[in-house]
Structures are given as structure tokens and as C-alpha cells.
Design a protein around this motif. Structure first.
Motif, PDB file in Angstrom:
ATOM      1  N   SER A 176       0.823  -1.210   0.000  1.00 33.74           N
ATOM      2  CA  SER A 176       0.000   0.000   0.000  1.00 33.74           C
ATOM      3  C   SER A 176       0.867   1.275   0.000  1.00 33.74           C
ATOM      4  O   SER A 176       1.758   1.409  -0.835  1.00 33.74           O
ATOM      5  CB  SER A 176      -0.971  -0.039   1.182  1.00 33.74           C
ATOM      6  OG  SER A 176      -1.992   0.913   1.001  1.00 33.74           O
TER       7      SER A 176
ATOM      8  N   HIS B 267      -5.194  -2.481  -2.993  1.00 36.62           N
ATOM      9  CA  HIS B 267      -3.938  -2.313  -2.263  1.00 36.62           C
ATOM     10  C   HIS B 267      -2.922  -1.458  -3.002  1.00 36.62           C
ATOM     11  O   HIS B 267      -2.071  -0.823  -2.378  1.00 36.62           O
ATOM     12  CB  HIS B 267      -3.320  -3.670  -1.933  1.00 36.62           C
ATOM     13  CG  HIS B 267      -4.182  -4.504  -1.037  1.00 36.62           C
ATOM     14  ND1 HIS B 267      -4.544  -4.112   0.228  1.00 36.62           N
ATOM     15  CD2 HIS B 267      -4.772  -5.702  -1.237  1.00 36.62           C
ATOM     16  CE1 HIS B 267      -5.311  -5.025   0.781  1.00 36.62           C
ATOM     17  NE2 HIS B 267      -5.475  -6.004  -0.084  1.00 36.62           N
ATOM     18  N   ASP B 268      -2.989  -1.447  -4.332  1.00 34.46           N
ATOM     19  CA  ASP B 268      -1.969  -0.721  -5.089  1.00 34.46           C
ATOM     20  C   ASP B 268      -2.456   0.590  -5.697  1.00 34.46           C
ATOM     21  O   ASP B 268      -1.800   1.164  -6.574  1.00 34.46           O
ATOM     22  CB  ASP B 268      -1.347  -1.629  -6.157  1.00 34.46           C
ATOM     23  CG  ASP B 268      -0.327  -2.576  -5.551  1.00 34.46           C
ATOM     24  OD1 ASP B 268       0.236  -2.236  -4.487  1.00 34.46           O
ATOM     25  OD2 ASP B 268      -0.081  -3.646  -6.127  1.00 34.46           O
TER      26      ASP B 268
END
Length: 197
Positions: free
Chosen positions: A138, A166-167
Motif C-alpha cells: 500500500s 492495495h496498489d
């Protein structure tokens, strides 16, 4: 101006989570590692219930590291699974930086084999498997990227990842295109359109 592309690793360049797959690989190859699996299962349950941090869970997952020949195991793992790296990555035209939550001891070997230029991942104690510093996921991915490359004279062209959730932080760095990886296929999207910013 230095131009680079950023890639996640697990389920982005390979169709699996490399840390998990390595743990099971070692449990099959070194039977005594399987004795720790109930501990890992308990850790997973505590993590799902929100009673154990992701960092603590990963510490449990790699608690078997002192009991295996690490370098030999990592080489054997990639001997078996290197061929599953998606072919399109091998055809890249620009400097590549992999930013991953996977362990450094596991990804350093595949970096040597594939010859990509940059690697930022979760640092582990080589002997104990314990995480050193923060888990590289993250917002930590962006922090580590700037720590390593700075903010001047760097242009992030494209970003590739399987995880929109998350990215999102590293997708925000792309100046040209973002690519969501789904089952090994690249699906291009515009960051502002996808995240409504």
C-alpha cells in the motif's frame, strides 16, 4: 529524465502469491516444516478476526526459515516456477522496478534470473525470516520508492498490478497508463476515471 515502469509481483508477473507458494513448497520438500502449519493456520484465523497484524502473521509464516537451507530452497523454487512468469514482462522495453510485499530473500533470486533493474520488497532477516522494518504494501510502496529513487529526474510511465485496492497508491504515480492484471492479461485504464479523482 529517467523513465521507468513499476510492477507489483505476486499475481501480476506470476499467477500466484510467491511467499505462500514458497511456504507450501518448503513444507513438501522439508517435511519438518509441516509441523509449523497449525501455527500458521492459527495465525491466519487471528488475522481474519483482526486480532493479529499482517506483519505479525508474516512473521509466523516464515518462522520455518531457520530450519531449511534457504539459498538452496529458493533456487529450487525458482527452478520449478520461473517458467510461469508472464511472457509479456520479458518483452518490456523500459527500465523496470518491482515493488512487492514479498520477501527480499525470495525475489532477489528471480531478479538475477530475469534481469530487471530495480527491486523494492519486504526486508527479512536472512536467518530468522523475521520482517525488518515495515511490510512493503500500500502506501509503504510509495514511501520506499521515493526513498530509493528520490523525486527528481524520475518519470514513472506505467504501473502494473493485480490489486486495484492495495496498489492504488502506486497506480497514482503513473504518468502514462495504469494496467490492471487479471489472470495474466493487461487491462489498461485511466487512474482518474477508475478512482474518480
Amino acid at each position: 529524465m529517467r523513465e521507468i515502469d513499476i510492477y507489483d509481483f505476486d499475481k501480476t508477473l506470476v499467477p500466484f502469491d510467491s511467499g505462500t507458494k514458497f511456504a507450501f513448497f518448503c513444507a513438501l520438500r522439508y517435511p519438518w516444516v509441516a509441523l509449523l502449519m497449525p501455527l500458521v493456520g492459527s495465525g491466519a484465523l487471528l488475522g481474519i478476526c483482526g486480532l493479529l497484524s499482517w506483519k505479525s502473521f508474516k512473521k509466523i509464516c516464515f518462522s520455518f526459515m531457520p530450519f531449511i537451507p534457504r539459498d538452496k530452497a529458493v533456487k529450487a523454487f525458482w527452478d520449478k516456477y520461473e517458467g510461469l512468469v508472464f511472457p509479456w514482462f520479458k518483452e518490456r522495453q523500459r527500465e523496470a522496478v518491482i515493488i512487492s510485499a514479498s520477501p527480499d530473500f525470495l525475489l532477489l533470486e528471480i531478479q538475477k534470473r530475469l534481469g530487471f533493474e530495480g527491486l523494492i520488497c519486504t526486508r527479512h532477516n536472512k536467518k530468522t525470516g523475521k520482517i525488518l522494518g515495515e511490510n512493503c504494501r500500500s502506501e509503504e510502496k510509495v514511501r520506499r520508492f521515493y526513498e530509493e529513487y528520490g523525486r527528481e529526474n524520475i518519470r514513472v510511465c506505467n504501473v502494473y498490478s493485480d490489486s486495484l485496492t492495495h496498489d492504488k497508491p502506486i497506480f497514482s504515480l503513473a504518468e502514462e497508463s495504469c494496467f490492471h492484471i487479471v489472470n495474466g492479461e493487461r487491462k489498461e485504464f485511466n487512474y482518474k476515471d477508475k478512482f474518480k479523482e
